[in-house]
Write a protein that holds these residues in place. Sequence first.
Motif, PDB file in Angstrom:
ATOM      1  N   UNK A 261       0.811  -1.224   0.000  1.00 44.38           N
ATOM      2  CA  UNK A 261       0.000   0.000   0.000  1.00 44.38           C
ATOM      3  C   UNK A 261       0.838   1.265   0.000  1.00 44.38           C
ATOM      4  N   UNK A 262       2.143   1.136   0.043  1.00 43.25           N
ATOM      5  CA  UNK A 262       2.998   2.317   0.180  1.00 43.25           C
ATOM      6  C   UNK A 262       4.235   2.184  -0.695  1.00 43.25           C
ATOM      7  N   UNK A 263       4.907   3.296  -0.977  1.00 44.65           N
ATOM      8  CA  UNK A 263       6.142   3.245  -1.754  1.00 44.65           C
ATOM      9  C   UNK A 263       7.215   2.416  -1.057  1.00 44.65           C
ATOM     10  N   UNK A 264       8.218   2.001  -1.829  1.00 41.80           N
ATOM     11  CA  UNK A 264       9.251   1.108  -1.317  1.00 41.80           C
ATOM     12  C   UNK A 264      10.094   1.744  -0.217  1.00 41.80           C
ATOM     13  N   UNK A 265      10.143   3.076  -0.180  1.00 42.49           N
ATOM     14  CA  UNK A 265      10.953   3.750   0.842  1.00 42.49           C
ATOM     15  C   UNK A 265      10.091   4.579   1.796  1.00 42.49           C
ATOM     16  N   UNK A 266       8.835   4.177   1.986  1.00 44.15           N
ATOM     17  CA  UNK A 266       7.923   4.878   2.884  1.00 44.15           C
ATOM     18  C   UNK A 266       8.486   4.926   4.308  1.00 44.15           C
ATOM     19  N   UNK A 269       5.513   3.632   8.644  1.00 38.34           N
ATOM     20  CA  UNK A 269       5.234   2.203   8.510  1.00 38.34           C
ATOM     21  C   UNK A 269       3.781   1.845   8.801  1.00 38.34           C
ATOM     22  N   UNK A 270       3.036   2.744   9.390  1.00 36.21           N
ATOM     23  CA  UNK A 270       1.611   2.479   9.618  1.00 36.21           C
ATOM     24  C   UNK A 270       0.845   2.427   8.297  1.00 36.21           C
ATOM     25  N   UNK A 271       1.459   2.939   7.246  1.00 31.91           N
ATOM     26  CA  UNK A 271       0.816   2.927   5.926  1.00 31.91           C
ATOM     27  C   UNK A 271       1.156   1.663   5.129  1.00 31.91           C
ATOM     28  N   UNK A 272       1.991   0.811   5.669  1.00 32.55           N
ATOM     29  CA  UNK A 272       2.521  -0.320   4.917  1.00 32.55           C
ATOM     30  C   UNK A 272       1.813  -1.620   5.292  1.00 32.55           C
ATOM     31  N   UNK A 273       1.164  -2.242   4.335  1.00 36.04           N
ATOM     32  CA  UNK A 273       0.641  -3.602   4.482  1.00 36.04           C
ATOM     33  C   UNK A 273       0.265  -4.115   3.092  1.00 36.04           C
ATOM     34  N   UNK A 274       0.143  -5.431   2.915  1.00 37.58           N
ATOM     35  CA  UNK A 274      -0.240  -5.977   1.609  1.00 37.58           C
ATOM     36  C   UNK A 274      -1.759  -6.011   1.447  1.00 37.58           C
ATOM     37  N   UNK A 339      13.903   1.447   3.085  1.00 36.54           N
ATOM     38  CA  UNK A 339      13.470   0.360   2.209  1.00 36.54           C
ATOM     39  C   UNK A 339      13.438  -0.968   2.969  1.00 36.54           C
ATOM     40  N   UNK A 340      14.451  -1.190   3.787  1.00 38.24           N
ATOM     41  CA  UNK A 340      14.491  -2.414   4.591  1.00 38.24           C
ATOM     42  C   UNK A 340      13.282  -2.497   5.510  1.00 38.24           C
ATOM     43  N   UNK A 341      12.983  -1.423   6.182  1.00 36.22           N
ATOM     44  CA  UNK A 341      11.888  -1.417   7.157  1.00 36.22           C
ATOM     45  C   UNK A 341      10.548  -1.675   6.487  1.00 36.22           C
ATOM     46  N   UNK A 342      10.365  -1.150   5.275  1.00 41.16           N
ATOM     47  CA  UNK A 342       9.126  -1.414   4.535  1.00 41.16           C
ATOM     48  C   UNK A 342       9.015  -2.900   4.215  1.00 41.16           C
ATOM     49  N   UNK A 344      10.433  -5.452   5.715  1.00 40.36           N
ATOM     50  CA  UNK A 344      10.237  -6.249   6.925  1.00 40.36           C
ATOM     51  C   UNK A 344       8.819  -6.085   7.481  1.00 40.36           C
ATOM     52  N   UNK A 345       8.247  -4.906   7.323  1.00 38.13           N
ATOM     53  CA  UNK A 345       6.850  -4.720   7.736  1.00 38.13           C
ATOM     54  C   UNK A 345       5.927  -5.579   6.870  1.00 38.13           C
ATOM     55  N   UNK A 346       6.225  -5.669   5.579  1.00 40.51           N
ATOM     56  CA  UNK A 346       5.430  -6.517   4.692  1.00 40.51           C
ATOM     57  C   UNK A 346       5.594  -7.987   5.060  1.00 40.51           C
TER      58      UNK A 346
END
Length: 377
Positions: A261-266, A269-274, A339-342, A344-346
């Motif tokens: 749901x977010x760019x690769x370098x967001x 992290x609350x915006x990041x999920x599949x 980018x790593x954190x995104x 790993x969140x995924x």
Amino acid sequence: MCDLKMIAERFDVRGDFLSAEPYGSGHINDTYAAWYRQGGRLVRYIHQRINHAVFKDPDSLMDNIVRTTRHLQHKLRTSGDPETTRKALALVPAIDGNSCYRDEKGNTWRTYIFIENARTLDQVLNVKQAYEAARAFGRFQKELRDLSGRRLVETIPNFHNTRARFNALISAIEADAFNRACNIKQEIEFAFQREGIVDTLIKLQQGGQIPEIVTHNDTKLNNVMLDDETSEGICVIDLDTVMPGLSLYDFGDMARTMTSTAPEDERDLSRVHPRMDMFEAITRGYLSSVGDLLTKTEIEQMPFAARLITFEIGIRFLTDYLEGDIYFKTHRDCQNVDRTRVQFKLVQSFEEREDVVTKIVAAAGQQRDPVSSENWG
């Protein structure tokens, strides 16, 4: 910028060179779109400089691309398709007849016919685009199943060997050449907690349960040209990493890039999920074109592949940060950490949704007949 006019003159492009400008959003090579006047018409070509730091054997890389593109174009011509240079990349030879040109500094250049009335996207906007891109990558795999001749060269050895990637991370942590390990203790801990998954696909291949095939190995959305009018995935591009691999490498990379749901370098992290609707779209799109050639094990491992390849690219970003950001292009400090954190969140999100993605794959695997993309409009 380098002298693109001089580079252009080394290729068999009929017409007058007018101008060129940087093109695309790739992390690795330097790409330019050039305008030419041909018989009163304005046309474009792509000129691209290969990154020698990443691709250390450009001659073998170009041999892979020549063989792959010729095979795809031959199939299109044989089927009577009039758009061979639109549905498969077409190299323009250098004036000496070679597939590429090496300039006085040792840089390797190549030229492609520009694919008009189509575009690439960095982020998927709707499920139809996800479905079409996945179907194009599946079709790409299927069309190359019967590529004849010797095995393609591994342009980046162990590219999707997750064990090798993990070992590289360990080496980078131990060396800590730029004194950066202290900044990423949580990320390192996250990686080490999941070391147990890195050998899974390798062992299945070694056990004969998953076959080696020709794969793209970099199945981001922006490596598929989508038709401007229909959004159909018409051409797979960026063939530098086309080489022997596993079907699951391609599917896993689609899942990590097209569902987020977010760019690769967001940074938030609350915006990041599949997105599960996107995951269903890529699953159905991929299986609609190549599902009849996949083994039962390959289909069963698709949910795991989504998690594994996402984890793998995360540790690659982390390794590159530790080594001084030498592989992936960065535009700001700590971009590779973001980018790593995104990633790993995924990974964590795929873990939490394991039951859901498994059910999606199982349902799609039971109906592998082609599905019209209109269903995803």
